[in-house]
Design a protein around this motif. Structure first.
Motif, mmCIF file in Angstrom:
data_model
loop_
_atom_site.group_PDB
_atom_site.id
_atom_site.type_symbol
_atom_site.label_atom_id
_atom_site.label_comp_id
_atom_site.label_asym_id
_atom_site.label_seq_id
_atom_site.Cartn_x
_atom_site.Cartn_y
_atom_site.Cartn_z
ATOM 1 N N ALA A 114 -15.446 -43.571 15.553
ATOM 2 C CA ALA A 114 -16.072 -43.366 14.246
ATOM 3 C C ALA A 114 -16.454 -41.908 14.067
ATOM 4 N N THR A 115 -16.952 -41.291 15.135
ATOM 5 C CA THR A 115 -17.345 -39.882 15.065
ATOM 6 C C THR A 115 -16.143 -38.995 14.783
ATOM 7 N N SER A 116 -15.042 -39.235 15.486
ATOM 8 C CA SER A 116 -13.836 -38.417 15.293
ATOM 9 C C SER A 116 -13.307 -38.536 13.878
ATOM 10 N N SER A 117 -13.256 -39.755 13.371
ATOM 11 C CA SER A 117 -12.764 -39.979 12.017
ATOM 12 C C SER A 117 -13.675 -39.316 10.997
ATOM 13 N N LEU A 118 -14.973 -39.473 11.198
ATOM 14 C CA LEU A 118 -15.933 -38.897 10.254
ATOM 15 C C LEU A 118 -15.887 -37.375 10.304
ATOM 16 N N GLU A 119 -15.699 -36.817 11.499
ATOM 17 C CA GLU A 119 -15.663 -35.359 11.622
ATOM 18 C C GLU A 119 -14.502 -34.779 10.817
ATOM 19 N N ARG A 120 -13.351 -35.437 10.851
ATOM 20 C CA ARG A 120 -12.190 -34.932 10.112
ATOM 21 C C ARG A 120 -12.469 -34.885 8.618
ATOM 22 N N ILE A 121 -13.020 -35.964 8.072
ATOM 23 C CA ILE A 121 -13.227 -36.013 6.627
ATOM 24 C C ILE A 121 -14.360 -35.094 6.200
ATOM 25 N N VAL A 122 -15.418 -34.985 7.005
ATOM 26 C CA VAL A 122 -16.537 -34.116 6.649
ATOM 27 C C VAL A 122 -16.107 -32.657 6.655
ATOM 28 N N LEU A 123 -15.361 -32.253 7.688
ATOM 29 C CA LEU A 123 -14.879 -30.880 7.739
ATOM 30 C C LEU A 123 -13.924 -30.589 6.592
ATOM 31 N N ASP A 124 -13.120 -31.577 6.219
ATOM 32 C CA ASP A 124 -12.181 -31.390 5.119
ATOM 33 C C ASP A 124 -12.915 -31.238 3.785
ATOM 34 N N ARG A 125 -13.961 -32.031 3.585
ATOM 35 C CA ARG A 125 -14.678 -31.994 2.308
ATOM 36 C C ARG A 125 -15.698 -30.861 2.223
ATOM 37 N N ARG A 178 -20.726 -42.950 4.292
ATOM 38 C CA ARG A 178 -20.548 -44.399 4.140
ATOM 39 C C ARG A 178 -19.110 -44.733 3.743
ATOM 40 N N ALA A 179 -18.540 -43.966 2.806
ATOM 41 C CA ALA A 179 -17.185 -44.251 2.331
ATOM 42 C C ALA A 179 -16.169 -44.131 3.465
ATOM 43 N N GLU A 180 -16.330 -43.113 4.315
ATOM 44 C CA GLU A 180 -15.372 -42.919 5.405
ATOM 45 C C GLU A 180 -15.556 -43.965 6.494
ATOM 46 N N LEU A 181 -16.786 -44.268 6.848
ATOM 47 C CA LEU A 181 -17.037 -45.248 7.913
ATOM 48 C C LEU A 181 -16.559 -46.637 7.518
ATOM 49 N N ASP A 182 -16.655 -46.961 6.241
ATOM 50 C CA ASP A 182 -16.208 -48.283 5.782
ATOM 51 C C ASP A 182 -14.694 -48.446 5.875
ATOM 52 N N ARG A 183 -13.965 -47.338 6.002
ATOM 53 C CA ARG A 183 -12.505 -47.425 6.111
ATOM 54 C C ARG A 183 -12.055 -47.749 7.537
ATOM 55 N N LEU A 184 -12.946 -47.622 8.485
ATOM 56 C CA LEU A 184 -12.571 -47.859 9.875
ATOM 57 C C LEU A 184 -12.307 -49.335 10.133
ATOM 58 N N PRO A 185 -11.337 -49.649 11.006
ATOM 59 C CA PRO A 185 -11.135 -51.052 11.379
ATOM 60 C C PRO A 185 -12.386 -51.613 12.033
ATOM 61 N N ARG A 186 -12.794 -52.781 11.610
ATOM 62 C CA ARG A 186 -14.002 -53.433 12.129
ATOM 63 C C ARG A 186 -15.223 -52.528 11.992
ATOM 64 N N GLY A 187 -15.176 -51.628 10.983
ATOM 65 C CA GLY A 187 -16.242 -50.653 10.843
ATOM 66 C C GLY A 187 -17.419 -51.119 10.024
ATOM 67 N N ARG A 188 -17.317 -52.218 9.327
ATOM 68 C CA ARG A 188 -18.410 -52.660 8.473
ATOM 69 C C ARG A 188 -19.308 -53.628 9.217
ATOM 70 N N PRO A 189 -20.567 -53.680 8.852
ATOM 71 C CA PRO A 189 -21.198 -52.778 7.882
ATOM 72 C C PRO A 189 -21.947 -51.649 8.587
ATOM 73 N N TRP A 190 -22.072 -50.506 7.931
ATOM 74 C CA TRP A 190 -22.867 -49.387 8.403
ATOM 75 C C TRP A 190 -24.015 -49.159 7.431
ATOM 76 N N GLN A 191 -25.082 -48.611 7.929
ATOM 77 C CA GLN A 191 -26.177 -48.175 7.060
ATOM 78 C C GLN A 191 -26.419 -46.696 7.343
ATOM 79 N N VAL A 192 -26.487 -45.922 6.274
ATOM 80 C CA VAL A 192 -26.611 -44.471 6.387
ATOM 81 C C VAL A 192 -27.942 -44.037 5.799
#
Length: 404
Positions: free
Chosen positions: A195-206, A242-256
């Motif tokens: 989750a951290t790796s995936s989130l890092e990519r999108i955060v750095l991109d945005r 939240r939007a990026e974490l929800d895209r992860l397989p078996r990633g739901r639910p998260w609270q931010v």
């Protein structure tokens, strides 16, 4: 001339000596661009020796090439550029090698080519191995430094000067306002690191690669980002996470939860504490809001700031509910849901899986036991504040208010 060529004083064969190798090295240096030609070490003499004498490199010679691969990584030379330097050197040496240029014996040329190719293959393989080994060590070292920096920033380390200096290589300008976002899985997930790796990519991109850090701490995903005022018009940090974490397989639910933005290194620690407190309060209040902003829970912070007063209020107003058949919890849950639905009995009944008649009965019992009528606007504030205080205190489940 390379250092290796300068160190070798003997000839490797007729017309193949230090002077000739120095000329080849100069040609390679001119074509290498920004890549230091010193990274070749003794590679050119090794090739010439192989072509003339058919000798394979000794272990110590290959270990020297491996060390040069590590050196290339430390200098920031790309792996492709380092390999290209060695291949270019091989091609230039072979093109001018006297034993090849002047020979009319195809068997001699074939044997020289085979010997040279063996050396090139061995050298490039060990060069890449040394390079990759150094890169892995550098990554591990950087991860350790990042983890230590994040811990110190979130803790509010007293050595401000040291933290500022350590933050600079990671692109953090601590004079700017920053905010901290925390993401907590609602249930145990198999891989928070993914989750951290995936989130890092999108955060750095945005948000860009400066003033951004993504890490984990105590099972939570932590994002340090510039304050929203620094990038007007962008998606807010909480929604982005939240939007990026929800895209992860078996990633739901998260609270931010997202703390407010503050300047300075201590501001980061303050924002982190706000976000962490927001997550804790959301858990105690049974809030299922996907994204919580610290300012939205300021009223609850006011409630818990004077704990003796809120304990007294809960005991005085809700204490009589303990005498009800079945205890206080069913009536407390009814009040909580009733207020959350805007005082609508039908919606309260639907959410609690009760009949409307049962909800009405419970509201009547609450009025009888406490003297406060949930349907009376004048009594509503006192009851609602008491319910919020009860949830924050864990009342009546753990008896924290008993005897207060």
């Amino acid at each position: 001339m390379t250092p290796g060529a300068r160190r070798r004083s003997r000839k490797t064969g007729p017309d193949v000596d230090d002077a000739w190798l120095a000329g080849v090295a100069q040609d390679v240096s001119a074509a290498a661009g920004d890549v230091p030609v010193d990274l070749l070490g003794d590679f050119l003499p090794l090739l010439a020796d192989a072509a003339v004498n058919g000798r394979r490199p000794r272990r110590s010679e290959l270990e020297a090439v491996e060390a040069l691969g590590r050196r290339a990584a430390e200098l920031g030379v790309s792996a492709g550029s380092a390999v290209q330097l060695y291949l270019s050197a091989s091609w230039r040496l072979w093109r001018e090698l006297p034993v090849v240029v002047r020979s009319t014996d195809s068997e001699v040329v074939r044997a020289a080519a085979e010997a040279v190719m063996h050396v090139v293959a061995d050298a490039v393989a060990i060069l890449a191995e040394g390079y990759n080994s150094a890169r892995r060590q550098m990554v591990r070292r950087e991860e350790t430094l990042r983890r230590e920096l994040v811990d110190d920033l979130l803790r509010g380390d007293a050595d401000v000067g040291g933290v500022v200096e350590r933050a600079e290589p990671f692109g953090l300008d601590l004079a700017r306002p920053h905010q901290v976002g925390l993401a907590a899985p609602r249930r145990r997930l198999p891989d928070v690191d993914a989750a951290t790796s995936s989130l890092e990519r999108i955060v750095l991109d945005r948000l860009g690669d400066r003033d951004v850090l993504v890490a984990t701490k105590d099972g939570l995903v932590v994002v340090l980002a510039p304050g929203e005022s620094e990038a007007p018009g962008r998606m807010d940090l909480g929604s982005l996470m939240r939007a990026e974490l929800d895209r992860l397989p078996r990633g739901r639910p998260w609270q931010v939860a997202v703390g407010r933005a503050y300047p300075g290194s201590y501001g980061i620690a303050r924002s982190y504490e706000e976000a962490r407190e927001a997550l804790a309060m959301a858990s105690r209040l049974h809030l299922d809001t996907p994204v919580i902003r610290a300012e939205q829970l300021l009223v609850y912070r006011v409630l818990v700031r004077d704990q003796p007063a809120i304990v007294d209020l809960v005991n005085a107003v809700l204490g009589p509910l303990r005498t009800a058949r079945g205890g206080a919890e069913p009536l407390l849950a009814t009040l909580e849901t009733y207020f959350a639905t805007g005082d609508v009995a039908t919606e309260t009944a639907r959410q609690l899986h009760l009949s409307v008649r049962a909800v009405t009965y419970r509201l009547g019992r609450i009025k009888t036991l406490t003297g406060y009528d949930p349907t009376d606007p004048g009594h509503r504030f006192t009851l609602h504040t008491s319910v919020l205080g009860a949830r924050l205190l864990g009342w009546p489940g753990d008896g924290t208010t008993d005897g207060a």
